[in-house]
Design a protein around this motif. Sequence first.
Motif, PDB file in Angstrom:
ATOM      1  N   ARG A  11      43.681  65.863  89.441  1.00  0.00           N
ATOM      2  CA  ARG A  11      44.001  65.396  88.085  1.00  0.00           C
ATOM      3  C   ARG A  11      44.647  64.015  88.179  1.00  0.00           C
ATOM      4  O   ARG A  11      45.626  63.828  88.908  1.00  0.00           O
ATOM      5  N   VAL A  12      44.083  63.074  87.433  1.00  0.00           N
ATOM      6  CA  VAL A  12      44.557  61.692  87.448  1.00  0.00           C
ATOM      7  C   VAL A  12      45.043  61.320  86.056  1.00  0.00           C
ATOM      8  O   VAL A  12      44.352  61.573  85.055  1.00  0.00           O
ATOM      9  N   TYR A  62      32.837  57.615  90.553  1.00  0.00           N
ATOM     10  CA  TYR A  62      32.887  57.836  91.995  1.00  0.00           C
ATOM     11  C   TYR A  62      33.678  59.065  92.430  1.00  0.00           C
ATOM     12  O   TYR A  62      33.710  59.371  93.622  1.00  0.00           O
ATOM     13  N   THR A  63      34.303  59.775  91.499  1.00  0.00           N
ATOM     14  CA  THR A  63      35.036  60.987  91.863  1.00  0.00           C
ATOM     15  C   THR A  63      34.728  62.086  90.851  1.00  0.00           C
ATOM     16  O   THR A  63      34.143  61.844  89.789  1.00  0.00           O
ATOM     17  N   SER A  64      35.158  63.291  91.177  1.00  0.00           N
ATOM     18  CA  SER A  64      35.016  64.424  90.251  1.00  0.00           C
ATOM     19  C   SER A  64      36.367  64.781  89.639  1.00  0.00           C
ATOM     20  O   SER A  64      36.561  65.891  89.149  1.00  0.00           O
ATOM     21  N   ALA A  65      37.305  63.841  89.652  1.00  0.00           N
ATOM     22  CA  ALA A  65      38.651  64.102  89.154  1.00  0.00           C
ATOM     23  C   ALA A  65      38.659  64.336  87.643  1.00  0.00           C
ATOM     24  O   ALA A  65      37.803  63.823  86.906  1.00  0.00           O
ATOM     25  N   GLU A  66      39.639  65.120  87.193  1.00  0.00           N
ATOM     26  CA  GLU A  66      39.933  65.239  85.773  1.00  0.00           C
ATOM     27  C   GLU A  66      40.794  64.042  85.390  1.00  0.00           C
ATOM     28  O   GLU A  66      41.882  63.860  85.926  1.00  0.00           O
ATOM     29  N   ILE A  67      40.319  63.231  84.464  1.00  0.00           N
ATOM     30  CA  ILE A  67      40.966  61.956  84.159  1.00  0.00           C
ATOM     31  C   ILE A  67      41.516  61.991  82.737  1.00  0.00           C
ATOM     32  O   ILE A  67      40.779  62.211  81.773  1.00  0.00           O
ATOM     33  N   THR A  68      42.814  61.761  82.620  1.00  0.00           N
ATOM     34  CA  THR A  68      43.474  61.676  81.318  1.00  0.00           C
ATOM     35  C   THR A  68      43.998  60.264  81.127  1.00  0.00           C
ATOM     36  O   THR A  68      44.702  59.732  81.989  1.00  0.00           O
ATOM     37  N   VAL A  69      43.638  59.645  80.014  1.00  0.00           N
ATOM     38  CA  VAL A  69      44.128  58.309  79.693  1.00  0.00           C
ATOM     39  C   VAL A  69      45.138  58.427  78.561  1.00  0.00           C
ATOM     40  O   VAL A  69      45.038  59.311  77.705  1.00  0.00           O
ATOM     41  N   THR A  70      46.118  57.553  78.574  1.00  0.00           N
ATOM     42  CA  THR A  70      47.178  57.622  77.566  1.00  0.00           C
ATOM     43  C   THR A  70      47.224  56.370  76.708  1.00  0.00           C
ATOM     44  O   THR A  70      46.697  55.315  77.068  1.00  0.00           O
ATOM     45  N   ASN A 106      52.065  67.252  85.982  1.00  0.00           N
ATOM     46  CA  ASN A 106      50.846  68.056  85.927  1.00  0.00           C
ATOM     47  C   ASN A 106      49.648  67.377  86.575  1.00  0.00           C
ATOM     48  O   ASN A 106      48.519  67.817  86.389  1.00  0.00           O
ATOM     49  N   CYS A 107      49.875  66.282  87.318  1.00  0.00           N
ATOM     50  CA  CYS A 107      48.737  65.583  87.913  1.00  0.00           C
ATOM     51  C   CYS A 107      48.978  65.309  89.396  1.00  0.00           C
ATOM     52  O   CYS A 107      50.066  65.556  89.920  1.00  0.00           O
ATOM     53  N   HIS A 108      47.946  64.808  90.059  1.00  0.00           N
ATOM     54  CA  HIS A 108      48.009  64.498  91.494  1.00  0.00           C
ATOM     55  C   HIS A 108      48.202  63.002  91.750  1.00  0.00           C
ATOM     56  O   HIS A 108      48.652  62.616  92.827  1.00  0.00           O
ATOM     57  N   LEU A 109      47.821  62.187  90.782  1.00  0.00           N
ATOM     58  CA  LEU A 109      47.911  60.735  90.949  1.00  0.00           C
ATOM     59  C   LEU A 109      48.157  60.087  89.596  1.00  0.00           C
ATOM     60  O   LEU A 109      47.490  60.424  88.616  1.00  0.00           O
ATOM     61  N   LEU A 159      43.015  59.975  96.657  1.00  0.00           N
ATOM     62  CA  LEU A 159      42.664  61.327  96.221  1.00  0.00           C
ATOM     63  C   LEU A 159      42.005  62.149  97.316  1.00  0.00           C
ATOM     64  O   LEU A 159      42.286  63.341  97.466  1.00  0.00           O
ATOM     65  N   ASP A 160      41.124  61.523  98.088  1.00  0.00           N
ATOM     66  CA  ASP A 160      40.419  62.300  99.120  1.00  0.00           C
ATOM     67  C   ASP A 160      41.205  62.384 100.428  1.00  0.00           C
ATOM     68  O   ASP A 160      40.724  62.962 101.409  1.00  0.00           O
TER      69      ASP A 160
END
Length: 375
Positions: A4-5, A25-33, A64-67, A325-326
Amino acid sequence: MTHRVLILGGQGRIGSSVARDLATYTSAEITVTGRSLRAPLDSPLQFLPLNLEDIPRLRQAIKNCHLVVHCAGPFHHRDGRVLKICIEEGVNYLDVSDHRSFFQKVVAYREAAAEAGITAILNTGIFPGISNSMVRQGVEQLDSADTIHLSYVVAGSGGAGITVMRTTFLGLRQPFEAWRNGQWQSVLPYTERETIEFPQPYGKTGVYWFDVPETYTFAESFPGVKNVITKFGSIPDLYNHLTWITAHIFPASWVESPKGIEFFSHVSYAMTAVTDRFSGVGVAMRAEIRGRKNGQATTHCSTFVHKNTAVSAGMGTGSVAQLVLDGTLKKPGLWSIEQALPTDLFERAMESRGLMIQQSAQSVKRGQSPQPPSP
């Protein structure tokens, strides 16, 4: 596991470019604010309304995210609250910060970031960002480096938004410290014009001293270097002359006030909306490293061109985010990008995005002055 980004300021030109790159380029869940949703988002992006002044809500979003990718500029006025929360919550951090004042504010968190085991990297993007890694790449080609001369030119708006315009005018009137002859010396922005030959389609154009974090971080990253020169210019050249007038002729009360900065920023943005049609919105960079190789004075030169400045900034940050991330790039602590990203990973990242760095070197015989090779 799906990562989660969180992209703070992810609706701006740079933030949205980072989001698109990560989605590609990734399969991340991306949240923009942002404070509010400006336009519908393309899948798989999600939106979170967020004010950075709301610390409890900011903390909840981060934990709640990884990055976290911090794109909410201008960074002249930002403090280290986002990084501080990332350290406390054990979340990796990247930003697109572009001013030394921000670096100087957050550098105090170095030890805490290392103890928390998070990778925190500043100054990702295009310049700073890709430009920093070009310099590291060049320095590593020499046995010793003495002078770094880094030049940038942007066509029109660069595809960026009003925030980038504000960043330019915020830094116009304040003298800054540059690393010259092995010591810090005061320099005025937009002085000492030089004509630099960039790759086509830009060719020869003027550049001027400009306060960027590279001026500060290179002196630390490459301790043997005695001179760090960072210069910036615009295309068409008319903008260089208008910016020089703004920096040196207009009263300080006009340029330095919040109302003045907003006025000049909006006028410039309106002008580039017209000239972008024929100038384009691309970027060119030239990194010249002077030093010695095998006992001879040598100049290493690298160049980079892209048709869209904002898109290339997104690729620069997105490629670093992908490596974090990887797990390929894991370096606990707080670093500028040239300190964190090894050259082999940089070259791999550029290749993966179809971005090209042209390199050349020229040795100079004893008694002759180094002449930089043509890009």
